[in-house]
Scaffold this motif. Structure first.
Motif, PDB file in Angstrom:
ATOM      1  N   GLU A  52       0.829  -1.205   0.000  1.00 49.84           N
ATOM      2  CA  GLU A  52       0.000   0.000   0.000  1.00 49.84           C
ATOM      3  C   GLU A  52       0.864   1.257   0.000  1.00 49.84           C
ATOM      4  N   MET A  53       1.954   1.231   0.757  1.00 50.25           N
ATOM      5  CA  MET A  53       2.851   2.387   0.806  1.00 50.25           C
ATOM      6  C   MET A  53       3.579   2.547  -0.530  1.00 50.25           C
ATOM      7  N   VAL A  54       3.962   1.439  -1.154  1.00 46.64           N
ATOM      8  CA  VAL A  54       4.588   1.503  -2.481  1.00 46.64           C
ATOM      9  C   VAL A  54       3.648   2.213  -3.451  1.00 46.64           C
ATOM     10  N   GLN A  55       2.384   1.824  -3.445  1.00 45.02           N
ATOM     11  CA  GLN A  55       1.406   2.443  -4.348  1.00 45.02           C
ATOM     12  C   GLN A  55       1.229   3.925  -4.038  1.00 45.02           C
ATOM     13  N   LYS A  56       1.220   4.271  -2.766  1.00 45.26           N
ATOM     14  CA  LYS A  56       1.080   5.675  -2.369  1.00 45.26           C
ATOM     15  C   LYS A  56       2.277   6.504  -2.853  1.00 45.26           C
ATOM     16  N   ILE A  57       3.468   5.965  -2.667  1.00 40.42           N
ATOM     17  CA  ILE A  57       4.683   6.687  -3.077  1.00 40.42           C
ATOM     18  C   ILE A  57       4.723   6.836  -4.600  1.00 40.42           C
ATOM     19  N   ILE A  58       4.405   5.774  -5.308  1.00 38.42           N
ATOM     20  CA  ILE A  58       4.384   5.858  -6.770  1.00 38.42           C
ATOM     21  C   ILE A  58       3.319   6.867  -7.216  1.00 38.42           C
ATOM     22  N   GLY A  59       2.210   6.923  -6.484  1.00 30.37           N
ATOM     23  CA  GLY A  59       1.189   7.934  -6.762  1.00 30.37           C
ATOM     24  C   GLY A  59       1.737   9.342  -6.632  1.00 30.37           C
ATOM     25  N   ARG A  60       2.566   9.564  -5.616  1.00 31.78           N
ATOM     26  CA  ARG A  60       3.185  10.887  -5.461  1.00 31.78           C
ATOM     27  C   ARG A  60       4.136  11.168  -6.627  1.00 31.78           C
ATOM     28  N   PHE A  61       4.953  10.178  -6.988  1.00 33.11           N
ATOM     29  CA  PHE A  61       5.887  10.378  -8.096  1.00 33.11           C
ATOM     30  C   PHE A  61       5.137  10.690  -9.390  1.00 33.11           C
ATOM     31  N   THR A  62       3.993  10.039  -9.578  1.00 35.93           N
ATOM     32  CA  THR A  62       3.173  10.288 -10.764  1.00 35.93           C
ATOM     33  C   THR A  62       2.604  11.703 -10.716  1.00 35.93           C
ATOM     34  N   LYS A  63       2.057  12.073  -9.566  1.00 37.53           N
ATOM     35  CA  LYS A  63       1.506  13.424  -9.394  1.00 37.53           C
ATOM     36  C   LYS A  63       2.576  14.483  -9.657  1.00 37.53           C
ATOM     37  N   ASP A  64       3.790  14.206  -9.220  1.00 41.61           N
ATOM     38  CA  ASP A  64       4.898  15.139  -9.396  1.00 41.61           C
ATOM     39  C   ASP A  64       5.543  15.039 -10.788  1.00 41.61           C
ATOM     40  N   LYS A  65       5.029  14.126 -11.611  1.00 44.76           N
ATOM     41  CA  LYS A  65       5.502  13.921 -12.993  1.00 44.76           C
ATOM     42  C   LYS A  65       6.981  13.550 -13.051  1.00 44.76           C
TER      43      LYS A  65
END
Length: 159
Positions: A52-65
């Protein structure tokens, strides 16, 4: 590249986010194009970070492009920029790796911004690649993969 630690984006990440970013840059699946297939479960297992944390972090990286995760594929923006992309051998390596990426993943990665820096560093404009919709010169309707693969992009680069 030792400048990794001086990067303003990296310096503002939490320690677990720094670990994840570094892992995505350096794991065994990484290749010269910066687009590779990897399961979230594998990332979690290798890093010790729960899924779940991996997905959250990748979500941030995606949001930050910065890094995008598309249907099991990791796409790292600016990855090619940090390669010796002027070397003909490196360019062939990049083209070979991109040829292995499913067309839908590559199109979506370009839509997220992967292509903006990648293409400019390969001396091919984003608008030309998107305009051609991954077809060759002249807007042919036949996909580039069916007409000679990403090597055709290499031929366009040398014009």
């Amino acid at each position: 590249n030792t400048r990794f630690w001086d990067d303003s984006y990296i310096s503002n990440l939490d320690p677990v986010e720094k670990l994840m970013f570094l892992y995505l840059l350096t794991n065994a699946q990484t290749n010269i194009s910066g687009i590779y297939e990897m399961a979230i479960k594998k990332i979690a297992l290798d890093t010790g970070i729960d899924k779940e944390m991996v997905q959250k972090i990748i979500g941030r990286f995606t949001k930050d492009k910065k890094i995008f995760y598309i249907k099991g594929w990791v796409c790292i923006k600016n990855f090619i920029k940090h390669q010796n992309h002027r070397s003909p051998q490196v360019r062939v390596g990049i083209e070979d790796e991109l040829e292995q990426v499913p067309e839908g993943i590559l199109k979506q990665a370009i839509g997220y911004g992967y292509g903006i820096d990648t293409i400019s560093h390969l001396n091919l404009t984003k608008s030309n690649l998107i305009k051609s919709n991954l077809t060759g010169e002249g807007g042919s309707k036949e996909p580039i993969k069916k007409r000679g693969g990403m090597r055709e992009i290499g031929n366009l680069l040398n014009r």
